[in-house]
Scaffold this motif. Sequence first.
Motif, PDB file in Angstrom:
ATOM      1  N   LYS A 195       0.823  -1.210   0.000  1.00 54.59           N
ATOM      2  CA  LYS A 195       0.000   0.000   0.000  1.00 54.59           C
ATOM      3  C   LYS A 195       0.860   1.263   0.000  1.00 54.59           C
ATOM      4  CE  LYS A 195      -3.999  -2.116   2.301  1.00 54.59           C
ATOM      5  NZ  LYS A 195      -4.824  -2.143   3.538  1.00 54.59           N
ATOM      6  N   GLU A 196       1.942   1.249   0.773  1.00 57.66           N
ATOM      7  CA  GLU A 196       2.836   2.403   0.828  1.00 57.66           C
ATOM      8  C   GLU A 196       3.455   2.671  -0.548  1.00 57.66           C
ATOM      9  OE1 GLU A 196       6.435   3.890   3.718  1.00 57.66           O
ATOM     10  OE2 GLU A 196       6.652   1.912   2.777  1.00 57.66           O
ATOM     11  N   GLU A 198       2.238   1.734  -3.479  1.00 56.03           N
ATOM     12  CA  GLU A 198       1.184   2.156  -4.398  1.00 56.03           C
ATOM     13  C   GLU A 198       0.841   3.630  -4.215  1.00 56.03           C
ATOM     14  OE1 GLU A 198      -1.002   0.115  -6.819  1.00 56.03           O
ATOM     15  OE2 GLU A 198       1.117  -0.456  -6.786  1.00 56.03           O
ATOM     16  N   GLU A 199       0.732   4.067  -2.969  1.00 53.90           N
ATOM     17  CA  GLU A 199       0.387   5.466  -2.697  1.00 53.90           C
ATOM     18  C   GLU A 199       1.478   6.400  -3.198  1.00 53.90           C
ATOM     19  OE1 GLU A 199      -0.402   5.765   1.449  1.00 53.90           O
ATOM     20  OE2 GLU A 199      -2.220   4.526   1.367  1.00 53.90           O
ATOM     21  N   ALA A 200       2.733   6.032  -2.962  1.00 50.35           N
ATOM     22  CA  ALA A 200       3.842   6.858  -3.432  1.00 50.35           C
ATOM     23  C   ALA A 200       3.871   6.887  -4.959  1.00 50.35           C
ATOM     24  CB  ALA A 200       5.161   6.323  -2.883  1.00 50.35           C
ATOM     25  N   LYS A 202       1.319   6.491  -7.030  1.00 50.10           N
ATOM     26  CA  LYS A 202       0.201   7.302  -7.535  1.00 50.10           C
ATOM     27  C   LYS A 202       0.523   8.790  -7.449  1.00 50.10           C
ATOM     28  CE  LYS A 202      -3.484   3.969  -6.523  1.00 50.10           C
ATOM     29  NZ  LYS A 202      -4.647   3.645  -5.648  1.00 50.10           N
ATOM     30  N   ALA A 203       1.201   9.191  -6.372  1.00 50.19           N
ATOM     31  CA  ALA A 203       1.573  10.598  -6.209  1.00 50.19           C
ATOM     32  C   ALA A 203       2.555  11.020  -7.296  1.00 50.19           C
ATOM     33  CB  ALA A 203       2.183  10.820  -4.829  1.00 50.19           C
TER      34      ALA A 203
END
Length: 261
Positions: A195-196, A198-200, A202-203
């Motif tokens: 998740k970490e 993926e979030e990075a 996407k940013a």
Amino acid sequence: NEEDDQQVLVVFNDGGTKTGYIKNDKTNASLGRTLSLLTTDLNAFKHTNTIADHILFREEGSNDFNKIDAKNIKQVCFNSSDSLSYDKITVYRFKRKNFELKKDEPEMMFAISQVDDVFKMYSKYYLSEDSTGRENEQYFFFVKLRDSDMTYFFSKSSLVNRAYFLEYFKIFAPDNVEYTTYIDRLKKKGTPEFKEFEEAGKAITSKFLKENNIDENNLTNEIFDIEFRVKSISNHYNFMFYYMGKKYEEIVLGKWQKTVF
């Protein structure tokens, strides 16, 4: 076999330098290129040679080109520019299953780094279609710890998923249980590590699209544009190698600092 009109600065391993001009070697591996041309890659003869055990160099004031062994060279800088500096890298292949190196078969290459942080990464992307219109993408990465002399060859095609590809990163510390466990957890959907990442990611993608004035909710036209496709692929993998380098630094080297992506 063409001479470049830009002056180059050749930097040697011992710190010495020479100023002059270089030219391309003649196209090699003609049989392999012909087969590639007939099957998938319509630009086979336009691709540069990847492996280079020497350069053809004409020193300033001379009319003759001579070979300089790549093993003696550190960098080749066009117009003495830092932004167009080709590092000589010594690349090793290895077996991904047990990380056994082919130590007796290193290959020398020249490349411009795409990521220059904990990991130094160089890349080559081949995008083509076969006779049926099916995409045949090949991504080659040449990666090393920034201050190391050993560069490792990673490869990926459009058929290889991310979980398989992440196994390559274990080559940097195959006996570090905490590091290899982190990679195993990163490969699994739903984990905090996944998740970490993926979030990075996407940013980074959102920032990339904004900088290119592209609506991320309407990518229909852009995905067919080859220039955008190459930029997008490069943006994604530059982020991945930067991110994984920071994780190596944190877990293996014991350094930690909050990184904003």
